[in-house]
Design an enzyme around this catalytic site. Sequence first.
Site, PDB file in Angstrom:
ATOM      1  N   ARG A 149       0.814  -1.221   0.000  1.00  0.00           N
ATOM      2  CA  ARG A 149       0.000   0.000   0.000  1.00  0.00           C
ATOM      3  C   ARG A 149       0.846   1.270   0.000  1.00  0.00           C
ATOM      4  O   ARG A 149       0.476   2.275   0.591  1.00  0.00           O
ATOM      5  CB  ARG A 149      -0.967   0.006   1.192  1.00  0.00           C
ATOM      6  CG  ARG A 149      -1.971  -1.134   1.184  1.00  0.00           C
ATOM      7  CD  ARG A 149      -2.852  -1.112  -0.076  1.00  0.00           C
ATOM      8  NE  ARG A 149      -3.743  -2.260  -0.084  1.00  0.00           N
ATOM      9  CZ  ARG A 149      -3.450  -3.429  -0.671  1.00  0.00           C
ATOM     10  NH1 ARG A 149      -2.303  -3.571  -1.321  1.00  0.00           N
ATOM     11  NH2 ARG A 149      -4.288  -4.435  -0.640  1.00  0.00           N
ATOM     12  N   SER A 196     -11.261  -0.204   2.529  1.00  0.00           N
ATOM     13  CA  SER A 196     -10.550  -0.592   3.744  1.00  0.00           C
ATOM     14  C   SER A 196      -9.905   0.630   4.389  1.00  0.00           C
ATOM     15  O   SER A 196      -9.163   1.364   3.729  1.00  0.00           O
ATOM     16  CB  SER A 196      -9.480  -1.638   3.426  1.00  0.00           C
ATOM     17  OG  SER A 196     -10.074  -2.837   2.989  1.00  0.00           O
ATOM     18  N   GLU A 266      -4.898   3.078   5.751  1.00  0.00           N
ATOM     19  CA  GLU A 266      -4.740   3.237   4.307  1.00  0.00           C
ATOM     20  C   GLU A 266      -5.291   4.604   3.902  1.00  0.00           C
ATOM     21  O   GLU A 266      -4.779   5.247   2.987  1.00  0.00           O
ATOM     22  CB  GLU A 266      -5.521   2.150   3.550  1.00  0.00           C
ATOM     23  CG  GLU A 266      -4.896   0.788   3.569  1.00  0.00           C
ATOM     24  CD  GLU A 266      -5.591  -0.166   2.609  1.00  0.00           C
ATOM     25  OE1 GLU A 266      -6.176   0.304   1.610  1.00  0.00           O
ATOM     26  OE2 GLU A 266      -5.551  -1.386   2.845  1.00  0.00           O
TER      27      GLU A 266
END
Length: 270
Positions: A149, A196, A266
């Site tokens: 990520r 998410s 995130e």
Amino acid sequence: MASHCSLRAGGMAQDLFMPESIQTLAQFLQSNTKPVLLLGLGSNLLVRDSGFDGVVIKLTQLKSLHISQTHITAEAGVTLAKLSRFAQEKNLYGAEFLSAIPGTIGGALAMNAGAFGSEFWQFVKCVNTMNTSGEVFQRQPADFDIGYRQATPTHSHEFFISAELVFNQKPSNQNIQQLLQKRNNTQPIGLPSCGSVFKNPAKHYAAELIEKSQLKGFCIGGACVSNKHANFIINHQHASAADIENLILHIQQTVKSNFDIDLETELKII
């Protein structure tokens, strides 16, 4: 910014600019003196209630998509779902997982978007970036620190404007419709969220840690932890950005207290 972010929350920005081409973007930046916030679909972004004192540049009009043999060149505003369908139409494989990610090429590059065991940068041959003065550069994957990520550039003050991607000619085992069905079965699709919220810690799943902390359905103001997937926060009732951020902090503190694990977001908070 609530109108431009998928969480449907956020304060006012001073200005909004939506360039129709890379050339008009460069021209704008050459004369711009304000702070800049780059935006795609806003599916991984929360702007605080105090807003952004500068110009938001929304890149969703940069949506050129071309193919040369197995190479696809896509501008930053192309949606991942569109890229996935385009690759399938051209009998190229590997992009199926992108159909389940609600973002754009620019966002996928910036955070190395991933799902179902695949990550975006494994298909990147090279990228074009632009700095805040409107200058364009071609960069290679080696110019970035690419990880889970993240894709951190070695050159500061540059952002992604396009990518050259290489997909496979050999059919994969993944099927777009099956992946979408799997997503729909496990995630709260159709509700205002950012996907998410937290990265998965090493050897753990964020959703499992949150669920074991008895936080499913827990709300602060209008922001609630999804009952369907604990790593999703839903804007149920006109939540403020502060509601959402306070819920994020509560989740982090609770998981830390229960498991001594730090959850990293995130979601990007401006």
